[in-house]
Structures are given as structure tokens and as C-alpha cells.
Design a protein around this motif. Structure first.
Motif, short mmCIF file in Angstrom:
data_model
loop_
_atom_site.label_atom_id
_atom_site.label_comp_id
_atom_site.label_asym_id
_atom_site.label_seq_id
_atom_site.Cartn_x
_atom_site.Cartn_y
_atom_site.Cartn_z
N ALA A 39 25.00 -58.62 21.52
CA ALA A 39 24.95 -58.08 22.88
C ALA A 39 24.03 -58.89 23.78
O ALA A 39 23.93 -58.60 24.97
CB ALA A 39 24.49 -56.62 22.85
N GLY A 40 23.35 -59.89 23.23
CA GLY A 40 22.49 -60.73 24.06
C GLY A 40 21.14 -60.14 24.34
O GLY A 40 20.53 -60.45 25.37
N VAL A 41 20.63 -59.29 23.45
CA VAL A 41 19.30 -58.73 23.62
C VAL A 41 18.27 -59.75 23.12
O VAL A 41 18.36 -60.23 22.00
CB VAL A 41 19.16 -57.40 22.85
N GLY A 42 17.32 -60.09 23.99
CA GLY A 42 16.34 -61.11 23.65
C GLY A 42 14.93 -60.70 24.02
O GLY A 42 14.56 -59.53 23.93
N THR A 161 27.31 -70.09 18.06
CA THR A 161 26.85 -68.72 17.90
C THR A 161 27.55 -67.82 18.91
O THR A 161 27.46 -68.06 20.12
CB THR A 161 25.33 -68.63 18.12
N PRO A 162 28.27 -66.78 18.47
CA PRO A 162 28.92 -65.86 19.42
C PRO A 162 27.89 -65.01 20.15
O PRO A 162 26.99 -64.43 19.53
CB PRO A 162 29.81 -64.98 18.52
N VAL A 163 28.00 -64.95 21.45
CA VAL A 163 27.15 -64.09 22.28
C VAL A 163 28.03 -63.47 23.36
O VAL A 163 28.70 -64.19 24.10
CB VAL A 163 26.00 -64.87 22.95
N PRO A 237 15.23 -68.00 16.72
CA PRO A 237 16.49 -67.72 17.42
C PRO A 237 16.97 -66.29 17.16
O PRO A 237 17.02 -65.83 16.03
CB PRO A 237 17.46 -68.75 16.84
N VAL A 238 17.30 -65.59 18.23
CA VAL A 238 17.75 -64.21 18.10
C VAL A 238 19.17 -64.15 17.56
O VAL A 238 19.52 -63.27 16.77
CB VAL A 238 17.70 -63.52 19.48
N PHE A 239 20.01 -65.07 17.97
CA PHE A 239 21.43 -64.98 17.67
C PHE A 239 21.75 -65.76 16.41
O PHE A 239 21.72 -66.99 16.41
CB PHE A 239 22.24 -65.51 18.85
#
Length: 240
Positions: A39-42, A161-163, A237-239
Motif C-alpha cells: 500500500a506504500g506505507v513508509g 518491487t510492486p507498489v 527498504p520498506v517494500f
């Protein structure tokens, strides 16, 4: 005969579920709750600013001018077909310090696309983006946010990486205005999330363009850092 038909239906249903199962991540509340990375939460003080479905010779330069005026960098998820038509614009995006990511070759859902065609679609776009900008793309976002198993496998194979996004601005609705786009994008909970705007030739892009200066000023007033996905992670990296 009935047993054969039931077996055939079961096999078909299993195939469809295996192929299209990841599409459930297209439901924003489900995605954010179960897959926050997707979901792109960073980072809590950061907003990742992303644009979809360009580059477009009419719309994209206008967005670039606003971003340059406010010294803000963003991530542009490009269509391969648009990049092929306007390679110079793709280079301009990258040379301005923005991040190029992969959307796919055309603006179409991958739900009815098989594994080989899905890989070719994403790989073709990835190769062209690298050729035009001199940098390998890092992120992938499918059209309409609809992921499939072949798309996930292709992204992994290509090192992408899918985002998706935390919030998308609904500028395409009949009642959209610059004010409604601003209100949607300026919501308090966007902090730490990924915002999607549109720099394609569709009429909706003009509302995002009109709202963008005010939006960037509001983010600055709140003390948010605004930038591309590459700056969005918390340390590691979050993703992944």
C-alpha cells in the motif's frame, strides 16, 4: 458426465483463483491492513508523490514545471507506449531528478493476460525505460492497481518491487474540481503514505495539476517531506 463437468468447473475455478487471486490487493482498506508495504506505507514524516500513465507531451511538462518550482521530486510510473512516443520527455523526467518506474506497455488490465504475455509486457517497458533514462527501474504498478500472479512473478524475475498506493485522488469523477482533489490529497492520514496522481492526457489530470501547488504548500506547512518512493522507506527498504 456430471462428475466430469463438476471436475472441469473446479479446475477452472482453481485456475482463475490462482491467476487473479492477488487482485484482492486492489481493495484499498484490505491492502493497507494486510499488506501495508504494498500500500506504500513508509516513513511517518514522508509522503511519496507518484504519477501514473505518462509520459504525456501535453500534461507531463506542466507537472514537471510545478515540481521544479517547489523543488520536489516524485516517482513517475510510465507506460511503455508513451515512453516510446516521447523518449525525450522520459529523459527529461529522469534528468530533473525524478524516479522512473514501470506501469506496463499499455493502460490495460492484466487480468486476461497469460504468463508469457504478462512478462513480455512488463519486461518490454522495463527495458525501454532503462534504455531511455540510463537507470534500471525499481518499482512496478499495474494498470488500475490490479495485480495477478503472473504479474507478481514477472516483477520478481525482473527485480521490480510492486507498489500500489495509499491514496488515489479521484479526479476522473464527473463532479471533480481542483478543490475536491486538494481536499482528498490533503487529508491528515496521507502522512507516511503514497499518493497517486495522474499525468496522462485524460481530462482528470488538469484537476491534479491545478491542485498541486496548493497541496505542496500545505504539506510543507505541516512539515512533511515529499519525494519519490526511493526516499520513502524507514531505514531498510520498506517494500520487499
Amino acid at each position: 458426465m456430471k462428475r466430469i463437468l463438476r471436475l472441469g468447473c473446479a479446475v477452472t475455478a482453481g485456475f482463475v483463483a490462482a491467476h487473479a487471486g492477488p487482485a484482492v490487493t486492489g481493495i484499498r482498506p484490505v491492502r493497507r491492513f494486510l499488506w501495508p508495504h504494498l500500500a506504500g506505507v513508509g516513513a511517518d514524516d514522508h509522503v511519496a508523490l507518484t504519477f501514473d500513465s505518462g509520459p504525456d507531451p501535453e500534461a507531463t511538462p506542466r507537472f514537471l514545471d510545478v515540481l521544479d518550482e517547489y523543488k520536489v521530486r516524485a516517482t513517475f510510473f510510465v507506460l511503455g507506449s508513451g515512453l516510446r512516443r516521447s523518449p525525450g520527455l522520459g529523459r527529461e523526467i529522469a534528468q530533473a531528478g525524478h524516479e522512473i518506474a514501470v506501469r506496463g506497455w499499455e493502460q490495460r488490465s492484466l487480468l486476461l493476460t497469460g504468463p508469457d504475455a504478462t512478462y513480455d509486457d512488463i519486461a518490454r517497458t522495463c527495458d525501454l525505460a532503462a534504455e531511455v533514462t540510463g537507470e534500471e527501474p525499481r518499482y512496478f504498478r499495474p494498470a488500475y492497481g490490479i495485480l495477478t500472479t503472473p504479474a507478481l512473478l514477472a516483477a520478481r524475475r525482473l527485480g521490480l518491487t510492486p507498489v500500489l498506493w495509499t491514496y488515489a485522488v479521484r479526479g476522473w469523477t464527473p463532479y471533480a474540481t481542483p478543490a475536491s482533489v486538494y481536499r482528498a490529497a490533503a487529508r491528515r492520514s496521507v502522512r507516511g503514505g503514497t499518493l497517486l496522481l495522474d499525468d496522462s492526457a485524460r481530462p482528470s489530470q488538469r484537476w491534479g495539476l491545478a491542485a498541486l501547488p496548493r497541496l505542496l504548500e500545505e504539506y510543507a506547512r505541516r512539515g512533511y517531506r515529499v519525494g519519490p518512493l526511493r526516499e520513502h522507506a524507514r531505514g531498510e527498504p520498506v517494500f520487499s
